[in-house]
Write a protein that holds these residues in place. Structure first.
Motif, PDB file in Angstrom:
ATOM      1  N   LYS A 168       0.813  -1.223   0.000  1.00  0.00           N
ATOM      2  CA  LYS A 168       0.000   0.000   0.000  1.00  0.00           C
ATOM      3  C   LYS A 168       0.846   1.272   0.000  1.00  0.00           C
ATOM      4  CE  LYS A 168      -1.438  -1.005   4.658  1.00  0.00           C
ATOM      5  NZ  LYS A 168      -2.604  -1.184   5.507  1.00  0.00           N
ATOM      6  N   SER A 169       2.120   1.193   0.441  1.00  0.00           N
ATOM      7  CA  SER A 169       2.967   2.390   0.408  1.00  0.00           C
ATOM      8  C   SER A 169       4.031   2.275  -0.689  1.00  0.00           C
ATOM      9  CB  SER A 169       3.629   2.609   1.768  1.00  0.00           C
ATOM     10  OG  SER A 169       4.586   1.595   1.994  1.00  0.00           O
ATOM     11  N   GLY A 170       3.986   1.195  -1.456  1.00  0.00           N
ATOM     12  CA  GLY A 170       4.937   1.025  -2.556  1.00  0.00           C
ATOM     13  C   GLY A 170       6.235   0.357  -2.134  1.00  0.00           C
ATOM     14  N   ARG A 171       6.453   0.213  -0.814  1.00  0.00           N
ATOM     15  CA  ARG A 171       7.706  -0.383  -0.358  1.00  0.00           C
ATOM     16  C   ARG A 171       7.513  -1.054   0.995  1.00  0.00           C
ATOM     17  NH1 ARG A 171      12.653   2.458   1.800  1.00  0.00           N
ATOM     18  NH2 ARG A 171      14.203   0.816   1.739  1.00  0.00           N
ATOM     19  N   GLY A 172       7.956  -2.283   1.090  1.00  0.00           N
ATOM     20  CA  GLY A 172       7.961  -2.995   2.372  1.00  0.00           C
ATOM     21  C   GLY A 172       9.259  -3.769   2.407  1.00  0.00           C
ATOM     22  N   PHE A 173       9.165  -5.097   2.422  1.00  0.00           N
ATOM     23  CA  PHE A 173      10.374  -5.917   2.254  1.00  0.00           C
ATOM     24  C   PHE A 173      10.804  -5.900   0.788  1.00  0.00           C
ATOM     25  CE2 PHE A 173       8.404  -7.564   6.084  1.00  0.00           C
ATOM     26  CZ  PHE A 173       9.482  -7.521   6.945  1.00  0.00           C
ATOM     27  N   HIS A 174       9.813  -5.705  -0.085  1.00  0.00           N
ATOM     28  CA  HIS A 174      10.067  -5.618  -1.525  1.00  0.00           C
ATOM     29  C   HIS A 174       9.538  -4.269  -2.011  1.00  0.00           C
ATOM     30  CE1 HIS A 174      10.986  -9.914  -1.330  1.00  0.00           C
ATOM     31  NE2 HIS A 174       9.834 -10.104  -0.699  1.00  0.00           N
ATOM     32  N   GLU A 175       9.792  -3.952  -3.268  1.00  0.00           N
ATOM     33  CA  GLU A 175       9.315  -2.675  -3.834  1.00  0.00           C
ATOM     34  C   GLU A 175       8.185  -2.948  -4.812  1.00  0.00           C
ATOM     35  OE1 GLU A 175      11.934   0.324  -4.701  1.00  0.00           O
ATOM     36  OE2 GLU A 175      13.034  -0.074  -2.832  1.00  0.00           O
ATOM     37  N   TYR A 176       7.227  -1.999  -4.880  1.00  0.00           N
ATOM     38  CA  TYR A 176       6.048  -2.164  -5.739  1.00  0.00           C
ATOM     39  C   TYR A 176       5.807  -0.876  -6.507  1.00  0.00           C
ATOM     40  CZ  TYR A 176       5.564  -5.980  -2.488  1.00  0.00           C
ATOM     41  OH  TYR A 176       5.830  -7.092  -1.735  1.00  0.00           O
ATOM     42  N   PRO A 177       5.413  -1.012  -7.776  1.00  0.00           N
ATOM     43  CA  PRO A 177       5.073   0.214  -8.500  1.00  0.00           C
ATOM     44  C   PRO A 177       3.807   0.810  -7.885  1.00  0.00           C
ATOM     45  CG  PRO A 177       4.598  -1.755  -9.824  1.00  0.00           C
ATOM     46  CD  PRO A 177       5.230  -2.223  -8.547  1.00  0.00           C
ATOM     47  N   THR A 178       3.780   2.122  -7.681  1.00  0.00           N
ATOM     48  CA  THR A 178       2.553   2.741  -7.124  1.00  0.00           C
ATOM     49  C   THR A 178       1.626   3.067  -8.282  1.00  0.00           C
ATOM     50  OG1 THR A 178       3.835   4.757  -7.062  1.00  0.00           O
ATOM     51  CG2 THR A 178       3.417   3.698  -4.966  1.00  0.00           C
ATOM     52  N   THR A 179       0.293   2.880  -8.043  1.00  0.00           N
ATOM     53  CA  THR A 179      -0.679   3.144  -9.120  1.00  0.00           C
ATOM     54  C   THR A 179      -1.404   4.442  -8.846  1.00  0.00           C
ATOM     55  OG1 THR A 179      -2.267   1.772  -7.907  1.00  0.00           O
ATOM     56  CG2 THR A 179      -1.127   0.768  -9.763  1.00  0.00           C
TER      57      THR A 179
END
Ligand SMILES: NC(=O)c1ccc[n+]([C@@H]2O[C@H](COP(=O)([O-])OP(=O)(O)OC[C@H]3O[C@@H](n4cnc5c(N)ncnc54)[C@H](O)[C@@H]3O)[C@@H](O)[C@H]2O)c1
Length: 284
Positions: free
Chosen positions: A273-284
């Motif tokens: 939900k914030s784009g980053r935790g243990f891994h990274e995520y693209p924010t939409t």
């Protein structure tokens, strides 16, 4: 069966629960304390239903009809005529207690009031509400439209007919409704939350690469996704609050969240939900 459903909190879980209710043909009134979160929630519901259309599981017209059954409320008083409310706000006891007091004030004496809490005492929420006979736990899993389980949590204060109606409701949504006593973490989280904390402990103590830890648990223990990726999906904040609630409910500090999780929470590294935790995520 309940036809008019109120959903309070349109975040990760609330939006998923709205989608499940719409797919079951129910009318939904959604409420969120934040306008931005509400808009994000509606976009989430829309994307979820449109994904069903892309997969050929729903026609375009049924998708539009389902979205037409969702109304958004500006104020809690607009939930006055619903048959059942599902609360999915932040995992904070005081916030939930206060919301349930307000729900009792605005709804009818027959409205079923359900909490989607992961680990807070449903009995405590029921007592705080002032109408404990009508409070149950309906604990959906993430993502709600995909995961079959709903733990239907029974307190010793609930009216038998209300509890039965809640069980039937979860079954009518097409879910696997599992009766469950009101104990810290219920069934799944009592097992899963400590396991996820152990994965974080292993990461912190060994210095293993997070992707490798996840890969190992998938390939070696048959996990469908790695534990760190699962925490990112659940939300680091939810994992921290759930661990704290289980530790305090069982009076056992061994269940407390690992310090690394607390640090991530302070830094706002909440997972997907914030784009980053243990891994990274693209924010939409
Ligand atoms: N995330 C999971 O995997 C998961 C799984 C099962 C159960 N749960 C439980 O579901 C609940 C919600 O979790 P989430 O992950 O969806 O959280 P979230 O942070 O994604 O969403 C919470 C939403 O509630 C809103 N909100 C907060 N206080 C409010 C209030 N007083 N009135 C109205 N809206 C309010 C916020 O604006 C936000 O949109 C928690 O109790 C959590 O423990 C979470």
């Amino acid at each position: 069966m309940a036809q008019r459903i109120g959903v309070v909190g349109l975040g990760t879980m609330g939006a998923g629960i709205v989608q499940v209710c719409l797919e079951a043909g129910l009318t939904v009134i959604g409420l969120d304390g934040s306008v931005e979160a509400r808009d994000r929630g509606v976009a989430h519901v829309r994307r979820g239903l449109e994904r069903r259309v892309t997969k050929g599981q729903l026609s375009e017209s049924d998708c539009a009809e389902a979205l037409g059954r969702l109304r958004l409320a500006e104020d809690i008083a607009e939930l006055s005529a619903v048959d059942l409310v599902i609360e999915a706000i932040a995992e904070l006891p005081d916030a939930k207690h206060s919301l349930f007091r307000d729900l009792v004030r605005v709804t009818s004496a027959t409205t079923i009031l359900a909490t989607n809490t992961s680990a807070i005492s449903v009995t405590g929420i029921a007592e705080a509400s002032g109408r404990p006979s009508h409070v149950v736990g309906l604990h959906f899993f993430n993502p709600a439209p995909v995961m079959p389980l709903v733990e239907v949590v029974r307190t010793r204060l609930v009216d038998e007919a209300v509890y039965r109606a809640a069980l039937d409701f979860a079954g009518a949504l097409g879910k696997e409704a599992v009766p469950c006593p009101d104990t810290p973490g219920f069934i799944v989280n009592r097992v899963l939350v400590p396991m996820l904390n152990d994965a974080v402990r292993t990461l912190a103590e060994t210095g293993v690469d997070p992707a490798d830890l996840d890969r190992a648990l998938k390939a070696g223990a048959g996990w469908p996704m790695g534990p760190l990726a699962l925490i990112d999906l659940i939300g680091v904040d939810v994992q921290v609050h759930a661990s704290e609630a289980i530790a305090s409910g069982l009076d056992n500090p061994a269940y407390a969240p690992h310090p690394l999780l607390r640090r991530m929470l302070e830094e706002g590294r909440l997972g997907r939900k914030s784009g980053r935790g243990f891994h990274e995520y693209p924010t939409t």
